[in-house]
Design an enzyme around this catalytic site. Structure first.
Site, mmCIF file in Angstrom:
data_model
loop_
_atom_site.group_PDB
_atom_site.id
_atom_site.type_symbol
_atom_site.label_atom_id
_atom_site.label_comp_id
_atom_site.label_asym_id
_atom_site.label_seq_id
_atom_site.Cartn_x
_atom_site.Cartn_y
_atom_site.Cartn_z
ATOM 1 N N SER A 142 0.823 -1.208 0.000
ATOM 2 C CA SER A 142 0.000 0.000 0.000
ATOM 3 C C SER A 142 0.858 1.259 0.000
ATOM 4 C CB SER A 142 -0.917 0.009 1.228
ATOM 5 O OG SER A 142 -0.161 0.110 2.425
ATOM 6 N N ASP A 282 1.123 -5.888 10.491
ATOM 7 C CA ASP A 282 2.087 -5.580 11.544
ATOM 8 C C ASP A 282 1.718 -6.203 12.887
ATOM 9 O OD1 ASP A 282 3.737 -4.174 9.878
ATOM 10 O OD2 ASP A 282 3.000 -2.191 10.464
#
Length: 400
Positions: A142, A282
């Site tokens: 992204s 993450d």
């Protein structure tokens, strides 16, 4: 190189979480394009130094831009520098050197920018970015979309970012759109991707960076496994994707209480579940630790892009889970963790990856004996004061 020795203990207390690294990158770039204004607070991490350094180099008309080890700095600033018509060379260090920038090799030459790179660093660009249609894969990173949105608002003429594949980690792009809006710049989400009107002006302003949900997750999971932790400085209306940790913890069965700016978490009867990590990659290292301390089976899927982070995070997590005795099986896009195994302390590998070191420092709180983790200095990439905060509420971490 340094190691950290973790002794079994419990956390009990409140942590004011550092400012969001992801939001700060975006705000610093918007402020730079605005031509002034103060962005604060900024954590003194290597990634923040990278973005601040590249911005200062552009202000000083330097030709070498060092992104250190920050993939966000690199992928955001390549098109931003191109929007300014700069002839510059991007360089980096350590784990950034093999990170790919291949999308820009095909995109930028179609829009007025000459590129000299083999697909990784160093990369030299020359020429001024022009408007038009930009076709980008949505499942690579992204960060490419964020970089283009920031740059395209800064040039003349309207542009379209057309997603060739479904967008993964969309909350990161949502954050970009939000921060740009805060600076007075509009981006329109469409059925094909994003529409950006050129020639917009970024407003000069003082900007306050919100707290970091991805860092909060380490302490909240520690609370869920067997401590009592409150994390303050958070925004419950944040566009950060990692705010999803609250829902994940509830799904596992942790006790969670939230107000407008803090989250309190303590242990419950934890049971494994299925987690789609497509938009929250993450969080995978710390969610995997949570799964290892839960009963039943935890399935983490949609995490294939983690193979191209600071380390192959799927492999890194699985290696360390096995070293502490967890029953874990690797899959193509994640892992399956069967709870109930007897876990124990061991010498673990940090893989020079900040999220691996922090995640297994949480695991070490609940393991008999002393857990030693290599590459403890890697936390400086994102959260230099992690062990100070950890110890301030009862942790026992000794950096060697």
């Amino acid at each position: 190189m340094s190691s950290v020795k973790i002794s079994k203990s419990k956390l009990n207390g409140s942590i004011h979480i550092p400012p969001s690294k992801s939001a700060a990158h975006r705000a610093l770039i918007c402020s730079f394009l605005a031509g002034g204004g103060n962005v604060s607070p900024i954590i003194d991490s290597k990634d923040m130094k990278a973005t601040l350094g590249v911005i200062q180099s552009l202000k000083s008309n330097e030709s070498i831009l060092n992104c250190i080890e920050s993939g966000s700095t690199l992928r955001f600033m390549i098109p931003v520098a191109a929007s300014l018509g700069r002839n510059v060379t991007f360089v980096g260090e350590g784990s950034l050197l093999p990170r790919t920038i291949g999308e820009y090799l095909s995109i930028l030459p179609q829009h007025g920018v000459r590129v000299d790179s083999s697909g990784t660093l160093p990369m030299t660009i020359n020429g001024k970015l022009t408007n038009g249609s930009y076709e980008v894969s949505g499942d690579v990173s992204s960060q490419y979309i964020t970089g283009l949105l920031l740059a395209l608002a800064n040039i003349d003429g309207d542009s379209a970012v057309i997603l060739k594949t479904p967008l993964q980690s969309k909350p990161y792009v949502d954050m970009t759109v939000k921060v740009m809006s805060d600076f007075g710049v509009d981006v329109t989400e469409t059925d094909f991707g994003y529409l950006v009107h050129g020639g917009q002006k970024f407003n000069k302003m003082d900007y306050v960076v919100e707290g970091d949900w991805s860092q909060a997750a380490f302490f909240l999971v520690a609370g869920a496994i067997g401590s009592d932790v409150t994390v303050t400085g958070l925004d419950m209306n944040s566009t950060q994707g990692d705010k999803a940790i609250v829902g994940v913890l509830k799904k596992f069965g942790a006790n969670i209480e939230c107000d407008d700016c803090s989250v309190h978490c303590n242990s419950g009867n934890l049971a494994g579940c299925e987690i789609d990590a497509t938009d929250i990659p993450d969080l995978v290292p710390i969610m995997a630790v949570l799964g290892a301390f839960s009963s039943g089976t935890t399935v983490i899927k949609g995490a294939q892009r983690l193979r191209y982070k600071e380390s192959d995070r799927i492999e890194s997590v699985i290696t360390n889970l096995k070293l502490i005795g967890a029953d874990v099986t690797e899959t193509q896009d994640g892992m399956i963790i069967k709870g109930g195994a007897k876990l124990h302390a061991n010498h673990l590998l940090g893989f020079n990856d900040h999220r691996i070191v922090m995640a297994f420092s949480v695991a070490g709180l609940y393991l008999e004996g002393e857990t030693v983790i290599d590459d403890a200095q890697s936390i400086n990439k994102s959260y230099p004061s992690f062990f100070e905060d950890y110890n301030s509420i009862g942790g026992k971490a000794d950096v060697i």
